[in-house]
Design an enzyme around this catalytic site. Structure first.
Site, PDB file in Angstrom:
ATOM      1  N   CYS A  90      51.187  68.748  59.502  1.00  9.58           N
ATOM      2  CA  CYS A  90      51.259  69.277  58.143  1.00  9.58           C
ATOM      3  C   CYS A  90      52.700  69.696  57.837  1.00  9.58           C
ATOM      4  O   CYS A  90      53.341  70.374  58.653  1.00  9.58           O
ATOM      5  CB  CYS A  90      50.336  70.481  58.015  1.00  9.58           C
ATOM      6  SG  CYS A  90      50.492  71.335  56.420  1.00  9.58           S
ATOM      7  N   HIS A 112      45.578  77.948  70.444  1.00  9.93           N
ATOM      8  CA  HIS A 112      45.400  77.101  69.262  1.00  9.93           C
ATOM      9  C   HIS A 112      46.477  76.014  69.269  1.00  9.93           C
ATOM     10  O   HIS A 112      47.638  76.285  69.600  1.00  9.93           O
ATOM     11  CB  HIS A 112      45.501  77.934  67.980  1.00  9.93           C
ATOM     12  CG  HIS A 112      45.094  77.184  66.744  1.00  9.93           C
ATOM     13  ND1 HIS A 112      45.943  76.326  66.081  1.00  9.93           N
ATOM     14  CD2 HIS A 112      43.915  77.145  66.071  1.00  9.93           C
ATOM     15  CE1 HIS A 112      45.305  75.818  65.042  1.00  9.93           C
ATOM     16  NE2 HIS A 112      44.068  76.295  65.012  1.00  9.93           N
ATOM     17  N   GLU A 143      48.196  74.625  67.011  1.00  7.82           N
ATOM     18  CA  GLU A 143      49.383  74.906  66.195  1.00  7.82           C
ATOM     19  C   GLU A 143      50.336  75.842  66.935  1.00  7.82           C
ATOM     20  O   GLU A 143      51.559  75.678  66.870  1.00  7.82           O
ATOM     21  CB  GLU A 143      48.990  75.525  64.850  1.00  7.82           C
ATOM     22  CG  GLU A 143      50.200  75.768  63.948  1.00  7.82           C
ATOM     23  CD  GLU A 143      49.869  76.474  62.653  1.00  7.82           C
ATOM     24  OE1 GLU A 143      50.758  77.168  62.115  1.00  7.82           O
ATOM     25  OE2 GLU A 143      48.732  76.324  62.158  1.00  7.82           O
ATOM     26  N   THR A 148      50.141  79.325  60.522  1.00  7.51           N
ATOM     27  CA  THR A 148      49.913  79.141  59.081  1.00  7.51           C
ATOM     28  C   THR A 148      48.491  79.463  58.648  1.00  7.51           C
ATOM     29  O   THR A 148      48.220  79.542  57.443  1.00  7.51           O
ATOM     30  CB  THR A 148      50.226  77.701  58.658  1.00  7.51           C
ATOM     31  OG1 THR A 148      49.327  76.802  59.315  1.00  7.51           O
ATOM     32  CG2 THR A 148      51.663  77.330  58.984  1.00  7.51           C
ATOM     33  N   CYS A 172      49.965  79.497  55.014  1.00 12.03           N
ATOM     34  CA  CYS A 172      50.061  78.454  53.996  1.00 12.03           C
ATOM     35  C   CYS A 172      49.286  78.829  52.744  1.00 12.03           C
ATOM     36  O   CYS A 172      48.369  79.654  52.772  1.00 12.03           O
ATOM     37  CB  CYS A 172      49.605  77.113  54.556  1.00 12.03           C
ATOM     38  SG  CYS A 172      47.836  76.857  54.583  1.00 12.03           S
ATOM     39  N   SER A 223      40.682  77.617  62.777  1.00 11.01           N
ATOM     40  CA  SER A 223      41.186  78.975  62.587  1.00 11.01           C
ATOM     41  C   SER A 223      40.978  79.459  61.162  1.00 11.01           C
ATOM     42  O   SER A 223      40.498  80.571  60.929  1.00 11.01           O
ATOM     43  CB  SER A 223      42.672  79.035  62.945  1.00 11.01           C
ATOM     44  OG  SER A 223      43.206  80.321  62.670  1.00 11.01           O
ATOM     45  N   SER A 279      39.509  72.113  56.378  1.00  6.57           N
ATOM     46  CA  SER A 279      39.266  70.807  56.981  1.00  6.57           C
ATOM     47  C   SER A 279      37.831  70.318  56.765  1.00  6.57           C
ATOM     48  O   SER A 279      37.399  69.359  57.400  1.00  6.57           O
ATOM     49  CB  SER A 279      39.581  70.850  58.481  1.00  6.57           C
ATOM     50  OG  SER A 279      38.947  71.945  59.106  1.00  6.57           O
TER      51      SER A 279
END
Length: 336
Positions: free
Chosen positions: A124, A152, A154, A193, A223, A252, A295
């Site tokens: 992303c 996680h 990310e 994010t 985000c 998450s 998602s």
């Protein structure tokens, strides 16, 4: 619960998913559907990257880690020829590979280049922005405090952008109290994010109290989609007896939506599909709030509405917290 909320002003009687079938025995159920909900621009882009890669290169296309955290999406892409793996050593030398939307450590594209693999990065752009910020902070000889959830993807990807030992992960305010830095240390912070906006603000405040010299990003790292979906839940939860959040347990941002509703004192459940709903949850419930993590596709929202309409006379209301028009460009190698 009858707390006030802002509505789009429309009671969508034309889209009750068959609830007006003439059967008046079913109790009424008000359904407050959050907007925005479901796919964000980064998820849309990641899924389209896999689909375009399949069109351009043919199946199979390998994907390192779930492209997004949603079983329905992953299974749909598998049916089209995507093969999901956890590490590059599971990818044949002659096969294309896509990196997931969550981002990867620098070592992953470096290994792909070493092996001369054809790869497409679906990270992303908002996660990539955090990666660039991390690099800049390290260039300024700052130690980074990273707020996120251990394990996680990310977090793993972001911590993998900088030399080992130059970033410290904190998950809670208690973790901040345990940090071993002094007033002379050059510190900065970044965040995952997809965190809770409120929880993160509390951790940042704790960091700034403990380390007045700490520097933050110019703009919030959480985000827009995560913030907007949490804001929408804050509008529907006080007026709801139950909030249903469509999303995966490893998503998450979806788990955070459940926490936001619970923090407001509303019973909330994370579900992956309509079949997860227990009719017992609806006993004594007159109003249900419904949302979906970033998602989760809209098809699953309609599936839930249809399921609820089998048991209750459903009246839908859309509660709008923000408008989203963000679109991210696809990688050039898939558009040329």
């Amino acid at each position: 619960m009858n707390a006030p909320f802002q509505s789009s002003g429309q009671s969508n009687g034309a889209s009750l998913s068959g609830s007006r079938s003439g059967n008046t025995d079913r109790p009424a159920l008000t359904l407050l559907i959050a907007a925005p909900r479901g796919f964000c621009a980064g998820v849309d882009r990641a899924i389209e990257i896999v689909e375009r890669a399949l069109e351009k290169y043919g199946a199979p296309v390998y994907v390192r880690h779930e492209i997004v955290h949603n079983r329905y999406v992953v299974e749909g892409l598998k049916a089209k020829g995507a093969v999901f793996v956890e590490e590059l050593d599971e990818v044949p030398d002659d096969a294309p590979v896509v990196f997931s939307a969550h981002g990867v450590p620098k070592s992953v594209p470096a290994e792909a280049q070493r092996r001369k693999l054809l790869y497409v990065d679906a990270t992303c752009p908002l996660v990539s922005k955090v990666h660039r910020q991390a690099e800049r902070q390290i260039e300024k000889n700052q130690h980074i405090i990273f707020i996120g959830h251990a394990g996680h993807p990310e977090v793993i990807g972001t911590m993998g952008q900088v030399p080992e030992g130059s970033m410290t992960l904190v998950e809670t305010i208690d973790d901040v109290a345990k940090l071993d830095f002094g007033p002379e240390d050059a510190l900065s912070y970044l965040t995952q994010t997809t965190l809770s906006v409120d929880d993160t603000a509390e951790i940042v405040a704790a960091l700034e109290r403990r380390f007045p010299q700490i520097l933050g990003p110019k703009a919030e790292d959480i985000c827009y989609a995560t913030s907007n979906r949490q804001a929408a839940v804050k509008q529907i939860a006080p007026a709801s007896d139950l909030v249903l959040v469509i999303g995966a347990p490893n998503s998450s941002n979806s788990v955070r939506l459940v926490e936001v509703a619970e923090r407001l004192g509303t019973d909330a459940r994370l579900i992956q599909r309509a079949s997860d709903i227990d009719p017992e949850w609806l006993v004594g419930v007159g109003t249900v709030g419904l949302t979906a993590g970033a998602s989760a596709p809209e098809k699953l929202v309609r599936e839930v509405v249809a399921r609820l309409s089998e048991w209750r006379e459903v009246e839908e209301r859309t509660i709008t917290a923000a408008e989203e028009k963000m679109v991210f460009k696809l990688p050039r190698q898939l558009t040329e």
